[in-house]
Motif scaffolding. Sequence first.
Motif, PDB file in Angstrom:
ATOM      1  N   VAL A 165       0.850  -1.189   0.000  1.00 16.70           N
ATOM      2  CA  VAL A 165       0.000   0.000   0.000  1.00 16.70           C
ATOM      3  C   VAL A 165       0.884   1.236   0.000  1.00 16.70           C
ATOM      4  O   VAL A 165       1.813   1.353   0.792  1.00 16.70           O
ATOM      5  N   ASP A 166       0.584   2.146  -0.926  1.00 15.74           N
ATOM      6  CA  ASP A 166       1.319   3.400  -1.027  1.00 15.74           C
ATOM      7  C   ASP A 166       0.298   4.533  -0.997  1.00 15.74           C
ATOM      8  O   ASP A 166      -0.475   4.696  -1.941  1.00 15.74           O
ATOM      9  N   ARG A 167       0.298   5.304   0.074  1.00 17.50           N
ATOM     10  CA  ARG A 167      -0.676   6.391   0.255  1.00 17.50           C
ATOM     11  C   ARG A 167      -0.623   7.421  -0.869  1.00 17.50           C
ATOM     12  O   ARG A 167      -1.608   8.090  -1.154  1.00 17.50           O
ATOM     13  N   ARG A 168       0.515   7.545  -1.525  1.00 17.55           N
ATOM     14  CA  ARG A 168       0.642   8.533  -2.597  1.00 17.55           C
ATOM     15  C   ARG A 168      -0.274   8.230  -3.772  1.00 17.55           C
ATOM     16  O   ARG A 168      -0.628   9.124  -4.542  1.00 17.55           O
ATOM     17  N   ILE A 169      -0.687   6.983  -3.926  1.00 17.21           N
ATOM     18  CA  ILE A 169      -1.513   6.596  -5.073  1.00 17.21           C
ATOM     19  C   ILE A 169      -2.949   7.079  -4.919  1.00 17.21           C
ATOM     20  O   ILE A 169      -3.638   7.308  -5.913  1.00 17.21           O
ATOM     21  N   TYR A 170      -3.402   7.282  -3.685  1.00 19.22           N
ATOM     22  CA  TYR A 170      -4.787   7.703  -3.456  1.00 19.22           C
ATOM     23  C   TYR A 170      -5.036   9.057  -4.123  1.00 19.22           C
ATOM     24  O   TYR A 170      -4.444  10.064  -3.765  1.00 19.22           O
ATOM     25  N   LEU A 171      -5.918   9.060  -5.129  1.00 18.04           N
ATOM     26  CA  LEU A 171      -6.307  10.254  -5.881  1.00 18.04           C
ATOM     27  C   LEU A 171      -5.108  11.030  -6.440  1.00 18.04           C
ATOM     28  O   LEU A 171      -5.149  12.253  -6.577  1.00 18.04           O
ATOM     29  N   ALA A 172      -4.045  10.314  -6.791  1.00 18.92           N
ATOM     30  CA  ALA A 172      -2.798  10.940  -7.244  1.00 18.92           C
ATOM     31  C   ALA A 172      -2.883  11.463  -8.666  1.00 18.92           C
ATOM     32  O   ALA A 172      -3.612  10.933  -9.502  1.00 18.92           O
ATOM     33  N   SER A 173      -2.088  12.476  -8.922  1.00 14.86           N
ATOM     34  CA  SER A 173      -1.920  12.992 -10.282  1.00 14.86           C
ATOM     35  C   SER A 173      -0.989  12.050 -11.048  1.00 14.86           C
ATOM     36  O   SER A 173      -0.288  11.209 -10.453  1.00 14.86           O
ATOM     37  N   ALA A 174      -0.931  12.225 -12.349  1.00 15.97           N
ATOM     38  CA  ALA A 174      -0.023  11.432 -13.183  1.00 15.97           C
ATOM     39  C   ALA A 174       1.428  11.649 -12.753  1.00 15.97           C
ATOM     40  O   ALA A 174       2.225  10.709 -12.736  1.00 15.97           O
ATOM     41  N   VAL A 175       1.778  12.871 -12.386  1.00 14.43           N
ATOM     42  CA  VAL A 175       3.157  13.173 -11.978  1.00 14.43           C
ATOM     43  C   VAL A 175       3.511  12.423 -10.692  1.00 14.43           C
ATOM     44  O   VAL A 175       4.605  11.866 -10.573  1.00 14.43           O
ATOM     45  N   THR A 176       2.598  12.380  -9.740  1.00 17.81           N
ATOM     46  CA  THR A 176       2.844  11.638  -8.500  1.00 17.81           C
ATOM     47  C   THR A 176       2.951  10.145  -8.782  1.00 17.81           C
ATOM     48  O   THR A 176       3.820   9.458  -8.228  1.00 17.81           O
ATOM     49  N   LEU A 177       2.081   9.626  -9.649  1.00 18.79           N
ATOM     50  CA  LEU A 177       2.163   8.206 -10.015  1.00 18.79           C
ATOM     51  C   LEU A 177       3.494   7.894 -10.688  1.00 18.79           C
ATOM     52  O   LEU A 177       4.079   6.829 -10.456  1.00 18.79           O
ATOM     53  N   LEU A 178       3.995   8.819 -11.486  1.00 18.67           N
ATOM     54  CA  LEU A 178       5.299   8.624 -12.114  1.00 18.67           C
ATOM     55  C   LEU A 178       6.401   8.574 -11.056  1.00 18.67           C
ATOM     56  O   LEU A 178       7.335   7.768 -11.175  1.00 18.67           O
ATOM     57  N   ASP A 179       6.287   9.375 -10.014  1.00 17.11           N
ATOM     58  CA  ASP A 179       7.251   9.296  -8.904  1.00 17.11           C
ATOM     59  C   ASP A 179       7.236   7.904  -8.278  1.00 17.11           C
ATOM     60  O   ASP A 179       8.288   7.341  -7.968  1.00 17.11           O
ATOM     61  N   VAL A 180       6.046   7.340  -8.082  1.00 18.68           N
ATOM     62  CA  VAL A 180       5.922   5.986  -7.527  1.00 18.68           C
ATOM     63  C   VAL A 180       6.594   4.979  -8.461  1.00 18.68           C
ATOM     64  O   VAL A 180       7.329   4.090  -8.016  1.00 18.68           O
ATOM     65  N   ILE A 181       6.362   5.117  -9.762  1.00 21.14           N
ATOM     66  CA  ILE A 181       6.973   4.212 -10.750  1.00 21.14           C
ATOM     67  C   ILE A 181       8.497   4.288 -10.680  1.00 21.14           C
ATOM     68  O   ILE A 181       9.180   3.265 -10.705  1.00 21.14           O
ATOM     69  N   HIS A 182       9.029   5.479 -10.554  1.00 24.16           N
ATOM     70  CA  HIS A 182      10.492   5.650 -10.490  1.00 24.16           C
ATOM     71  C   HIS A 182      11.100   4.947  -9.283  1.00 24.16           C
ATOM     72  O   HIS A 182      12.286   4.606  -9.307  1.00 24.16           O
ATOM     73  N   GLU A 183      10.305   4.711  -8.246  1.00 24.36           N
ATOM     74  CA  GLU A 183      10.797   4.060  -7.033  1.00 24.36           C
ATOM     75  C   GLU A 183      10.468   2.570  -6.968  1.00 24.36           C
ATOM     76  O   GLU A 183      10.732   1.924  -5.952  1.00 24.36           O
ATOM     77  N   LEU A 184       9.908   2.007  -8.038  1.00 25.95           N
ATOM     78  CA  LEU A 184       9.603   0.572  -8.037  1.00 25.95           C
ATOM     79  C   LEU A 184      10.892  -0.233  -7.932  1.00 25.95           C
ATOM     80  O   LEU A 184      11.945   0.194  -8.422  1.00 25.95           O
ATOM     81  N   PRO A 185      10.823  -1.417  -7.316  1.00 28.44           N
ATOM     82  CA  PRO A 185      12.020  -2.257  -7.202  1.00 28.44           C
ATOM     83  C   PRO A 185      12.543  -2.629  -8.589  1.00 28.44           C
ATOM     84  O   PRO A 185      11.784  -3.098  -9.439  1.00 28.44           O
ATOM     85  N   GLU A 186      13.819  -2.421  -8.803  1.00 27.99           N
ATOM     86  CA  GLU A 186      14.392  -2.668 -10.127  1.00 27.99           C
ATOM     87  C   GLU A 186      14.274  -4.132 -10.541  1.00 27.99           C
ATOM     88  O   GLU A 186      14.179  -4.442 -11.716  1.00 27.99           O
ATOM     89  N   GLY A 187      14.247  -5.033  -9.585  1.00 27.07           N
ATOM     90  CA  GLY A 187      14.112  -6.454  -9.907  1.00 27.07           C
ATOM     91  C   GLY A 187      12.721  -6.843 -10.372  1.00 27.07           C
ATOM     92  O   GLY A 187      12.521  -7.923 -10.927  1.00 27.07           O
ATOM     93  N   ALA A 188      11.758  -5.976 -10.170  1.00 28.96           N
ATOM     94  CA  ALA A 188      10.378  -6.257 -10.596  1.00 28.96           C
ATOM     95  C   ALA A 188      10.262  -6.027 -12.103  1.00 28.96           C
ATOM     96  O   ALA A 188      10.604  -4.959 -12.595  1.00 28.96           O
TER      97      ALA A 188
END
Length: 179
Positions: free
Chosen positions: A78-101
């Motif tokens: 669960v990532d609180r940033r995703i709740y009602l997030a803008s595309a820019v915030t979602l992109l920040d979440v994507i940039h922090e995804l585990p590289e092995g995924a």
Amino acid sequence: MKTLTLLRHAKSGWDDKVVRDVDRPLNSKGKRAAACVGRHWRDLRLSFDHVVASPAVRVHETIAELSSGYGETIAPVVDRRIYLASAVTLLDVIHELPEGAERVLMIGHNPGLEDLVLMLVPDKASDALRDTVEEKFPTASTAELTFDGAWVEVAQNTATLTRFIRPRDLDPALGPDQD
């Protein structure tokens, strides 16, 4: 190649008396749509090695119904940033995804998910899938995007939209309500 699957939560109920939007549950149509999408994912043999989701009740109820149709438990981070997030915030979440995924599922809300697809996928005259997303990203819909490179490198116009699945495409009864 990285694959990002975006799922908008299923249709929520507005009749329930909840104080906070984050607590709004699914309605019966949303539950049916999520289970139907889960069955379709099972038929497609979709799999994920990392799942990240909004903390909203309607997202977690979507996951529960989706899992019942999919036949496997989907256990998100669960990532609180995703709740009602803008595309820019979602992109920040994507940039922090585990590289092995390699195959990530992100479950959240509109308009952020739709805007994210439109930001990441180049606007080409011949892209019918992107055009469909641009028309509307309905509840319980799935967009699958692929990228070359690392998650931290994901940027505007770097994705390929490989599939867009709407519940109404699987079962017409799950389409928009008729007046």
